[in-house]
Scaffold this motif. Structure first.
Motif, PDB file in Angstrom:
ATOM      1  N   ALA A   1      50.598  39.141 -14.077  1.00  0.00           N
ATOM      2  CA  ALA A   1      51.481  39.650 -15.129  1.00  0.00           C
ATOM      3  C   ALA A   1      52.785  38.856 -15.168  1.00  0.00           C
ATOM      4  O   ALA A   1      53.654  39.042 -14.311  1.00  0.00           O
ATOM      5  CB  ALA A   1      51.777  41.132 -14.900  1.00  0.00           C
ATOM      6  N   PRO A   2      52.975  37.955 -16.141  1.00  0.00           N
ATOM      7  CA  PRO A   2      54.270  37.288 -16.309  1.00  0.00           C
ATOM      8  C   PRO A   2      55.356  38.326 -16.600  1.00  0.00           C
ATOM      9  O   PRO A   2      55.153  39.233 -17.422  1.00  0.00           O
ATOM     10  CB  PRO A   2      54.045  36.372 -17.506  1.00  0.00           C
ATOM     11  N   THR A   3      56.491  38.183 -15.930  1.00  0.00           N
ATOM     12  CA  THR A   3      57.548  39.190 -16.031  1.00  0.00           C
ATOM     13  C   THR A   3      58.916  38.517 -16.129  1.00  0.00           C
ATOM     14  O   THR A   3      59.215  37.601 -15.370  1.00  0.00           O
ATOM     15  CB  THR A   3      57.535  40.115 -14.801  1.00  0.00           C
ATOM     16  N   VAL A   4      59.718  38.987 -17.080  1.00  0.00           N
ATOM     17  CA  VAL A   4      61.101  38.523 -17.230  1.00  0.00           C
ATOM     18  C   VAL A   4      62.028  39.644 -16.781  1.00  0.00           C
ATOM     19  O   VAL A   4      61.866  40.797 -17.200  1.00  0.00           O
ATOM     20  CB  VAL A   4      61.413  38.139 -18.691  1.00  0.00           C
ATOM     21  N   THR A   5      62.996  39.307 -15.934  1.00  0.00           N
ATOM     22  CA  THR A   5      63.963  40.296 -15.454  1.00  0.00           C
ATOM     23  C   THR A   5      65.371  39.798 -15.718  1.00  0.00           C
ATOM     24  O   THR A   5      65.680  38.628 -15.492  1.00  0.00           O
ATOM     25  CB  THR A   5      63.799  40.544 -13.943  1.00  0.00           C
ATOM     26  N   ARG A   6      66.197  40.714 -16.205  1.00  0.00           N
ATOM     27  CA  ARG A   6      67.586  40.378 -16.481  1.00  0.00           C
ATOM     28  C   ARG A   6      68.408  41.665 -16.441  1.00  0.00           C
ATOM     29  O   ARG A   6      67.907  42.758 -16.709  1.00  0.00           O
ATOM     30  CB  ARG A   6      67.713  39.699 -17.849  1.00  0.00           C
ATOM     31  N   GLN A   7      69.677  41.540 -16.098  1.00  0.00           N
ATOM     32  CA  GLN A   7      70.571  42.687 -16.055  1.00  0.00           C
ATOM     33  C   GLN A   7      70.646  43.369 -17.416  1.00  0.00           C
ATOM     34  O   GLN A   7      70.629  42.730 -18.460  1.00  0.00           O
ATOM     35  CB  GLN A   7      71.973  42.216 -15.638  1.00  0.00           C
ATOM     36  N   ALA A   8      70.723  44.707 -17.368  1.00  0.00           N
ATOM     37  CA  ALA A   8      70.832  45.479 -18.611  1.00  0.00           C
ATOM     38  C   ALA A   8      72.128  45.150 -19.332  1.00  0.00           C
ATOM     39  O   ALA A   8      73.111  44.713 -18.731  1.00  0.00           O
ATOM     40  CB  ALA A   8      70.754  46.967 -18.312  1.00  0.00           C
ATOM     41  N   ARG A   9      72.128  45.374 -20.613  1.00  0.00           N
ATOM     42  CA  ARG A   9      73.281  45.001 -21.434  1.00  0.00           C
ATOM     43  C   ARG A   9      74.531  45.810 -21.087  1.00  0.00           C
ATOM     44  O   ARG A   9      75.642  45.291 -21.108  1.00  0.00           O
ATOM     45  CB  ARG A   9      72.936  45.178 -22.909  1.00  0.00           C
ATOM     46  N   HIS A  10      74.360  47.088 -20.746  1.00  0.00           N
ATOM     47  CA  HIS A  10      75.523  47.960 -20.598  1.00  0.00           C
ATOM     48  C   HIS A  10      75.746  48.481 -19.185  1.00  0.00           C
ATOM     49  O   HIS A  10      76.666  49.268 -18.967  1.00  0.00           O
ATOM     50  CB  HIS A  10      75.399  49.136 -21.570  1.00  0.00           C
ATOM     51  N   ASP A  11      74.906  48.085 -18.233  1.00  0.00           N
ATOM     52  CA  ASP A  11      75.161  48.450 -16.841  1.00  0.00           C
ATOM     53  C   ASP A  11      74.523  47.404 -15.945  1.00  0.00           C
ATOM     54  O   ASP A  11      74.013  46.393 -16.413  1.00  0.00           O
ATOM     55  CB  ASP A  11      74.643  49.863 -16.530  1.00  0.00           C
ATOM     56  N   SER A  12      74.565  47.633 -14.640  1.00  0.00           N
ATOM     57  CA  SER A  12      74.114  46.620 -13.686  1.00  0.00           C
ATOM     58  C   SER A  12      72.647  46.740 -13.312  1.00  0.00           C
ATOM     59  O   SER A  12      72.137  45.930 -12.542  1.00  0.00           O
ATOM     60  CB  SER A  12      74.962  46.694 -12.414  1.00  0.00           C
ATOM     61  N   ASP A  13      71.957  47.755 -13.824  1.00  0.00           N
ATOM     62  CA  ASP A  13      70.536  47.893 -13.499  1.00  0.00           C
ATOM     63  C   ASP A  13      69.724  46.794 -14.192  1.00  0.00           C
ATOM     64  O   ASP A  13      70.054  46.375 -15.292  1.00  0.00           O
ATOM     65  CB  ASP A  13      70.009  49.259 -13.938  1.00  0.00           C
ATOM     66  N   PRO A  14      68.639  46.338 -13.553  1.00  0.00           N
ATOM     67  CA  PRO A  14      67.800  45.317 -14.190  1.00  0.00           C
ATOM     68  C   PRO A  14      66.890  45.889 -15.268  1.00  0.00           C
ATOM     69  O   PRO A  14      66.493  47.052 -15.212  1.00  0.00           O
ATOM     70  CB  PRO A  14      66.975  44.752 -13.041  1.00  0.00           C
ATOM     71  N   VAL A  15      66.570  45.045 -16.233  1.00  0.00           N
ATOM     72  CA  VAL A  15      65.554  45.342 -17.233  1.00  0.00           C
ATOM     73  C   VAL A  15      64.403  44.377 -16.986  1.00  0.00           C
ATOM     74  O   VAL A  15      64.605  43.173 -16.873  1.00  0.00           O
ATOM     75  CB  VAL A  15      66.098  45.158 -18.668  1.00  0.00           C
ATOM     76  N   ARG A  16      63.182  44.910 -16.909  1.00  0.00           N
ATOM     77  CA  ARG A  16      62.005  44.094 -16.649  1.00  0.00           C
ATOM     78  C   ARG A  16      61.032  44.211 -17.826  1.00  0.00           C
ATOM     79  O   ARG A  16      60.710  45.309 -18.259  1.00  0.00           O
ATOM     80  CB  ARG A  16      61.302  44.550 -15.359  1.00  0.00           C
ATOM     81  N   VAL A  17      60.586  43.066 -18.320  1.00  0.00           N
ATOM     82  CA  VAL A  17      59.593  43.029 -19.404  1.00  0.00           C
ATOM     83  C   VAL A  17      58.352  42.334 -18.858  1.00  0.00           C
ATOM     84  O   VAL A  17      58.402  41.168 -18.475  1.00  0.00           O
ATOM     85  CB  VAL A  17      60.125  42.293 -20.636  1.00  0.00           C
ATOM     86  N   ARG A  18      57.261  43.068 -18.833  1.00  0.00           N
ATOM     87  CA  ARG A  18      56.032  42.571 -18.222  1.00  0.00           C
ATOM     88  C   ARG A  18      54.944  42.423 -19.274  1.00  0.00           C
ATOM     89  O   ARG A  18      54.730  43.308 -20.101  1.00  0.00           O
ATOM     90  CB  ARG A  18      55.575  43.530 -17.125  1.00  0.00           C
ATOM     91  N   LEU A  19      54.233  41.280 -19.235  1.00  0.00           N
ATOM     92  CA  LEU A  19      53.104  41.035 -20.128  1.00  0.00           C
ATOM     93  C   LEU A  19      51.822  41.495 -19.452  1.00  0.00           C
ATOM     94  O   LEU A  19      51.592  41.214 -18.278  1.00  0.00           O
ATOM     95  CB  LEU A  19      52.986  39.551 -20.463  1.00  0.00           C
ATOM     96  N   SER A  20      51.002  42.189 -20.204  1.00  0.00           N
ATOM     97  CA  SER A  20      49.737  42.692 -19.668  1.00  0.00           C
ATOM     98  C   SER A  20      48.619  41.675 -19.884  1.00  0.00           C
ATOM     99  O   SER A  20      48.495  41.086 -20.955  1.00  0.00           O
ATOM    100  CB  SER A  20      49.369  44.013 -20.338  1.00  0.00           C
ATOM    101  N   ASN A  21      47.795  41.494 -18.837  1.00  0.00           N
ATOM    102  CA  ASN A  21      46.646  40.593 -18.958  1.00  0.00           C
ATOM    103  C   ASN A  21      45.416  41.284 -19.548  1.00  0.00           C
ATOM    104  O   ASN A  21      44.408  40.642 -19.824  1.00  0.00           O
ATOM    105  CB  ASN A  21      46.287  40.001 -17.596  1.00  0.00           C
ATOM    106  N   ILE A  22      45.503  42.592 -19.759  1.00  0.00           N
ATOM    107  CA  ILE A  22      44.364  43.346 -20.279  1.00  0.00           C
ATOM    108  C   ILE A  22      44.078  42.926 -21.723  1.00  0.00           C
ATOM    109  O   ILE A  22      44.989  42.838 -22.550  1.00  0.00           O
ATOM    110  CB  ILE A  22      44.636  44.859 -20.199  1.00  0.00           C
TER     111      ILE A  22
END
Length: 318
Positions: free
Chosen positions: A149-170
């Motif tokens: 699963a390719p995944t992009v992670t980056r800090q959230a726009r309005h706080d310090s928590d990460p946002v993760r976007v994962r591509l599904s291989n299904i």
């Protein structure tokens, strides 16, 4: 009283722990070393029940898109004459602009498998939040085909928590095979690459090189496929060496040799407008730069006024 003191200490400990974790995440995100457990991150990705990949195919481009619920779309795109690229498109600005991390990781049902780090990516403030080139895009495809699963992670726009976007291989493999067939049928060039083209000439010459012929063949192939192209403006030019009469004749011959080749390659003669200008429109102080024929493609909706020959000659070849 003792119970209240212990409760107060526990609350302070929890608060301190949360503050410490958020501080560590902020430091790691700011330094580009993104790390977080799935529980700490806001994760977006399709599940088994809603993972689909959709192919849009033509001779001009092939795109393979994937809906990421709650986030937007993930798109592999291959345009005629260019290489494979990938981009993330967001419905809402959820990631803070800056440097994110791209990895290929195992899905949750394959714990213990090593994560492959592909490198940092730029996260922008535009609708296309992330764009990567062929190397990273191909690594992502290879990961999907191997069940990762390719995944992009980056800090959230309005706080310090990460946002993760994962591509599904299904459900990826079958549409990808169709995508490969689409790519094999793409045109050799796209409109932007040939909209303004240039054929250079040696001094006093009207001869076409092998490279010139390949370029003109590509133009003819494209024109036959794109029904929105209405006409081709073919403009011959010379340097200022020699007499005006000689240069006028030479520029006319250079324009005509290009037009004749295009017609022989399949472009309807009625679409071609041939003009000659001698040394009237030099593009530089170098004589070699001015010995040329330019070809411009005009589509439906373009300005119908025939434009001046000294404007906008591109450099597809030279």
């Amino acid at each position: 009283m003792a119970t209240q003191q212990r409760a107060g200490q526990a609350l302070r400990s929890i608060s301190t722990g949360r503050h410490f974790r958020r501080s560590i995440l902020a430091l790691m995100v700011g330094g580009g070393l993104l790390w977080a457990s799935a529980a700490d991150a806001r994760s977006f990705g399709a599940g088994i029940e809603n993972s689909d990949w959709y192919l849009s195919d033509s001779v001009f481009s092939c795109t393979l898109s994937h809906e990421v619920p709650g986030y937007g779309r993930a798109v592999f795109s291959h345009k005629a004459g260019e290489q494979l690229t990938f981009y993330l498109e967001s419905d809402l600005p959820l990631m803070r602009p800056g440097r994110g991390l791209l990895v290929v990781e195992a899905p949750t049902w394959r714990p213990g498998e090593a994560t492959r780090r592909l490198g940092h990516v730029d996260v922008s403030d535009s609708r296309k939040t992330v764009e990567v080139g062929q190397r990273e895009a191909m690594a992502m495809v290879e990961g999907l085909l191997s069940g990762m699963a390719p995944t992009v992670t980056r800090q959230a726009r309005h706080d310090s928590d990460p946002v993760r976007v994962r591509l599904s291989n299904i459900n990826f493999r079958t549409p990808f095979e169709d995508y490969r067939r689409c790519v094999s049928g793409l045109l050799p060039v796209n409109f932007e690459q040939i909209q303004r083209s240039r054929v250079p000439f040696a001094s006093g010459s009207t001869a076409l090189s092998d490279g010139d012929r390949r370029m003109l063949d590509n133009i003819a192939t494209y024109v036959s496929a794109d029904q929105t192209v209405e006409r081709l403006l073919v403009d011959g030019h010379s340097d200022s060496i020699g007499s005006r009469i000689q240069n006028r004749a030479l520029s006319e011959q250079r324009a005509q040799v290009v037009a004749d080749y295009l017609i022989k390659a399949g472009v309807p003669e009625s679409m071609i407008i041939v003009r000659s200008h001698a040394d009237q429109f030099p593009v530089s102080g170098r004589a070699a730069d001015n010995r040329r024929t330019t070809i411009r493609l005009e589509r439906e909706g373009d300005n119908k006024e025939i434009r001046r020959a000294d404007r906008g000659a591109g450099a597809y070849n030279g």
